[in-house]
Scaffold this motif. Structure first.
Motif, PDB file in Angstrom:
ATOM      1  N   ILE A   1       5.470  16.431  -4.322  1.00 23.69           N
ATOM      2  CA  ILE A   1       5.324  17.640  -3.485  1.00 23.69           C
ATOM      3  C   ILE A   1       6.124  18.832  -4.023  1.00 23.69           C
ATOM      4  O   ILE A   1       5.583  19.930  -4.093  1.00 23.69           O
ATOM      5  CB  ILE A   1       5.677  17.322  -2.015  1.00 23.69           C
ATOM      6  N   PRO A   2       7.378  18.661  -4.431  1.00 27.67           N
ATOM      7  CA  PRO A   2       8.129  19.837  -4.910  1.00 27.67           C
ATOM      8  C   PRO A   2       7.534  20.478  -6.164  1.00 27.67           C
ATOM      9  O   PRO A   2       7.762  21.649  -6.450  1.00 27.67           O
ATOM     10  CB  PRO A   2       9.526  19.298  -5.209  1.00 27.67           C
ATOM     11  N   PHE A   3       6.753  19.751  -6.938  1.00 30.62           N
ATOM     12  CA  PHE A   3       6.239  20.255  -8.197  1.00 30.62           C
ATOM     13  C   PHE A   3       4.800  20.762  -8.101  1.00 30.62           C
ATOM     14  O   PHE A   3       4.232  21.169  -9.104  1.00 30.62           O
ATOM     15  CB  PHE A   3       6.320  19.154  -9.269  1.00 30.62           C
ATOM     16  N   LYS A   4       4.200  20.748  -6.918  1.00 30.52           N
ATOM     17  CA  LYS A   4       2.798  21.162  -6.783  1.00 30.52           C
ATOM     18  C   LYS A   4       2.605  22.644  -7.057  1.00 30.52           C
ATOM     19  O   LYS A   4       1.561  23.048  -7.526  1.00 30.52           O
ATOM     20  CB  LYS A   4       2.284  20.814  -5.387  1.00 30.52           C
ATOM     21  N   GLU A   5       3.580  23.483  -6.757  1.00 27.24           N
ATOM     22  CA  GLU A   5       3.438  24.927  -6.937  1.00 27.24           C
ATOM     23  C   GLU A   5       3.757  25.371  -8.371  1.00 27.24           C
ATOM     24  O   GLU A   5       3.530  26.516  -8.716  1.00 27.24           O
ATOM     25  CB  GLU A   5       4.339  25.662  -5.951  1.00 27.24           C
ATOM     26  N   ASP A   6       4.315  24.501  -9.183  1.00 29.06           N
ATOM     27  CA  ASP A   6       4.676  24.878 -10.560  1.00 29.06           C
ATOM     28  C   ASP A   6       3.494  24.851 -11.496  1.00 29.06           C
ATOM     29  O   ASP A   6       2.566  24.182 -11.430  1.00 29.06           O
ATOM     30  CB  ASP A   6       5.761  23.954 -11.118  1.00 29.06           C
TER      31      ASP A   6
ATOM     32  N   GLY B   1       0.777  -1.226   0.000  1.00 25.12           N
ATOM     33  CA  GLY B   1       0.000   0.000   0.000  1.00 25.12           C
ATOM     34  C   GLY B   1       0.808   1.275   0.000  1.00 25.12           C
ATOM     35  O   GLY B   1       0.245   2.371   0.015  1.00 25.12           O
ATOM     36  N   SER B   2       2.120   1.209  -0.038  1.00 24.63           N
ATOM     37  CA  SER B   2       2.932   2.416   0.101  1.00 24.63           C
ATOM     38  C   SER B   2       3.215   3.117  -1.218  1.00 24.63           C
ATOM     39  O   SER B   2       3.736   4.222  -1.221  1.00 24.63           O
ATOM     40  CB  SER B   2       4.248   2.090   0.792  1.00 24.63           C
ATOM     41  N   ARG B   3       2.880   2.529  -2.335  1.00 30.24           N
ATOM     42  CA  ARG B   3       3.215   3.126  -3.622  1.00 30.24           C
ATOM     43  C   ARG B   3       2.515   4.465  -3.823  1.00 30.24           C
ATOM     44  O   ARG B   3       3.121   5.434  -4.255  1.00 30.24           O
ATOM     45  CB  ARG B   3       2.857   2.199  -4.759  1.00 30.24           C
ATOM     46  N   LYS B   4       1.249   4.558  -3.487  1.00 26.52           N
ATOM     47  CA  LYS B   4       0.517   5.811  -3.667  1.00 26.52           C
ATOM     48  C   LYS B   4       1.084   6.904  -2.764  1.00 26.52           C
ATOM     49  O   LYS B   4       1.266   8.047  -3.197  1.00 26.52           O
ATOM     50  CB  LYS B   4      -0.964   5.613  -3.371  1.00 26.52           C
ATOM     51  N   SER B   5       1.389   6.567  -1.531  1.00 25.23           N
ATOM     52  CA  SER B   5       1.970   7.555  -0.613  1.00 25.23           C
ATOM     53  C   SER B   5       3.333   8.031  -1.107  1.00 25.23           C
ATOM     54  O   SER B   5       3.642   9.229  -1.034  1.00 25.23           O
ATOM     55  CB  SER B   5       2.127   6.952   0.777  1.00 25.23           C
ATOM     56  N   ALA B   6       4.140   7.128  -1.612  1.00 27.85           N
ATOM     57  CA  ALA B   6       5.465   7.499  -2.118  1.00 27.85           C
ATOM     58  C   ALA B   6       5.344   8.374  -3.363  1.00 27.85           C
ATOM     59  O   ALA B   6       6.090   9.348  -3.522  1.00 27.85           O
ATOM     60  CB  ALA B   6       6.281   6.249  -2.419  1.00 27.85           C
ATOM     61  N   ASP B   7       4.411   8.052  -4.232  1.00 28.33           N
ATOM     62  CA  ASP B   7       4.209   8.878  -5.433  1.00 28.33           C
ATOM     63  C   ASP B   7       3.720  10.277  -5.068  1.00 28.33           C
ATOM     64  O   ASP B   7       4.162  11.264  -5.647  1.00 28.33           O
ATOM     65  CB  ASP B   7       3.218   8.205  -6.380  1.00 28.33           C
ATOM     66  N   ASP B   8       2.814  10.361  -4.107  1.00 27.97           N
ATOM     67  CA  ASP B   8       2.337  11.676  -3.656  1.00 27.97           C
ATOM     68  C   ASP B   8       3.470  12.493  -3.042  1.00 27.97           C
ATOM     69  O   ASP B   8       3.587  13.691  -3.299  1.00 27.97           O
ATOM     70  CB  ASP B   8       1.206  11.515  -2.640  1.00 27.97           C
TER      71      ASP B   8
END
Length: 50
Positions: free
Chosen positions: A45-50, A34-41
């Motif tokens: 994070i660094p690209f959310k403001e772009d 179950g950790s794949r989605k959390s790791a992808d999210d």
């Protein structure tokens, strides 16, 4: 000098065992199904403001 010998013996035996158990637990935690989605999210994070 006796304290040094005792601490070194502890680090050579139980300390090594504790670090090995921690490493295995961390690897299992990181690669659980179950950790794949959390790791992808977290990776996005660094690209959310772009």
């Amino acid at each position: 000098m006796e304290t040094y010998t005792a601490m070194r013996h502890f680090a050579d035996s139980w300390g090594l065992l504790a670090m090995a158990i921690f490493f295995v637990a961390a690897a299992i935690f990181a690669f659980r199904p179950g950790s794949r989605k959390s790791a992808d999210d977290a990776a996005r994070i660094p690209f959310k403001e772009d």
